[in-house]
Design a protein around this motif. Structure first.
Motif, short mmCIF file in Angstrom:
data_model
loop_
_atom_site.label_atom_id
_atom_site.label_comp_id
_atom_site.label_asym_id
_atom_site.label_seq_id
_atom_site.Cartn_x
_atom_site.Cartn_y
_atom_site.Cartn_z
N ASN A 246 -4.61 -38.23 26.58
CA ASN A 246 -4.57 -38.94 25.31
C ASN A 246 -3.30 -39.79 25.18
N ARG A 250 -3.07 -43.97 24.90
CA ARG A 250 -2.32 -44.67 23.87
C ARG A 250 -1.36 -45.69 24.48
N ASP A 285 1.60 -45.57 18.82
CA ASP A 285 1.03 -45.24 20.14
C ASP A 285 2.08 -44.99 21.21
#
Length: 337
Positions: A246, A250, A285
């Motif tokens: 993840n 990002r 992010d």
């Protein structure tokens, strides 16, 4: 902060940058000959944690620098990294190419920086809209079409295939292009987009529709959509901080977002080399990343940025030295492009 705490923070930060492992008091005592016991180091580390310079990961007895700790390290403790003769020559040779096109320099710079640092790199080309118009000309590609090439004073070019008006030959069209270039050379692209053609210039006014089409293309096609060049995005996978898929998504998503990169540039317009650490980027992010950025110039004007994105435990001294040298060499190359 007293000398002892500064020494401990510097040693801990540099150890974590190199090892990616949280650092304990025994490690510091054994490796760095600080002249104090592990118990004393542990007490000092507790103070540094209380003051916000260190953090303790959930499952570790060791400590790691916080964003505040990294910032203090970069601003107060870090020594400038030397750059070897071989690496310096590699950088300089990149910009000694006979190729003089801006786009080539931009792509080569992005690749060079990523290869040297081991991190993803971004290069922002000069803004098309803020460029200064230099010249345009046409190259025939068919009986009724030509390639329109537009060049700005900083060497940036755009091209597009256009239809040739039936009443004009390619030679006549280029004669008009020379007239157009003489009249508008030195005008900013932004002003040129809204420029009203001088009706006293008979040859241009006679073909006003043609030039309005060209100016319309400046507005719609001569955009900054392809201003950003990215190299080495997958190098982020080499760092254990990004074992989480993840986090990787990002970061890779950020590297594809021109607007997010532009946000960093607009929020931090300072000239020279600068490090933004974790939350300082203001981009959600990449809260687990740091960004080092350096400006480059055409003449005396800052026209773009060279950037490196990496983990917060980035090799700041090395990366900042590399970007300083690269941005200087790129600026010199564009001066003569």
């Amino acid at each position: 902060m007293d000398t002892r705490k500064r020494t401990i923070l510097q040693a801990l930060t540099e150890d974590y940058i190199n090892s990616a492992e949280p650092v304990g008091s025994r490690t510091l005592a054994k490796k760095y000959n600080l002249g104090i016991s592990p118990a004393t180091i542990r007490n000092e580390m507790a103070d540094l944690e209380e003051w916000g310079f260190l953090e303790q990961p959930h499952t570790s007895a060791g400590r790691v620098p916080s964003d505040k700790g990294y910032r203090f390290y970069v601003d107060e403790l870090m020594s400038k990294a030397p750059i070897g003769h071989e690496l310096l020559e590699r950088i300089r040779s990149t910009y000694q190419s006979r190729v003089r096109e801006l786009e080539w320099f931009i792509h080569q710079t992005a690749k060079l920086v990523s290869d040297i640092t081991g991190y993803p790199s971004i290069v922002l080309a000069p803004s098309w809209e803020q460029g200064i118009f230099s010249a345009l000309h046409f190259v025939g590609v068919g009986e009724d079409s030509a390639l329109l090439i537009i060049r700005t004073a900083d060497g940036f070019t755009q091209n597009k295939t256009v239809s040739i008006p039936k009443e004009l030959s390619l030679a006549q069209l280029n004669a008009l292009a020379q007239d157009f270039s003489r009249q508008f050379a030195g005008v900013s692209m932004r002003d040129l987009q809204n420029y009203i053609l001088d009706p006293l210039s008979t040859s241009l006014f006679e073909h006003a529709a043609l030039w309005q089409t060209v100016l319309g293309w400046f507005l719609t096609e001569g955009s900054d959509d392809e201003r950003m060049t990215v190299a080495g995005p997958l190098t982020i996978l080499n760092y254990p901080e990004f074992n989480d898929i993840n986090k990787v998504r990002r970061v890779l998503g950020f590297l594809e977002q021109d607007k997010a990169v532009e946000q960093i540039v607009h929020s931090h317009p300072a000239d020279g080399v600068m490090a933004l650490i974790g939350s300082e980027t203001s981009i959600e992010d990449i809260q687990d990343c740091s960004v080092v950025t350096a400006s480059y110039r055409v003449g005396q004007t800052v026209v773009g940025r060279v950037m490196v994105v990496g983990p917060r435990r980035m090799q700041y001294a090395y990366v900042m030295t590399v970007l300083e040298v690269v941005s200087d060499e790129l600026s010199q190359a564009l001066k003569w492009a």
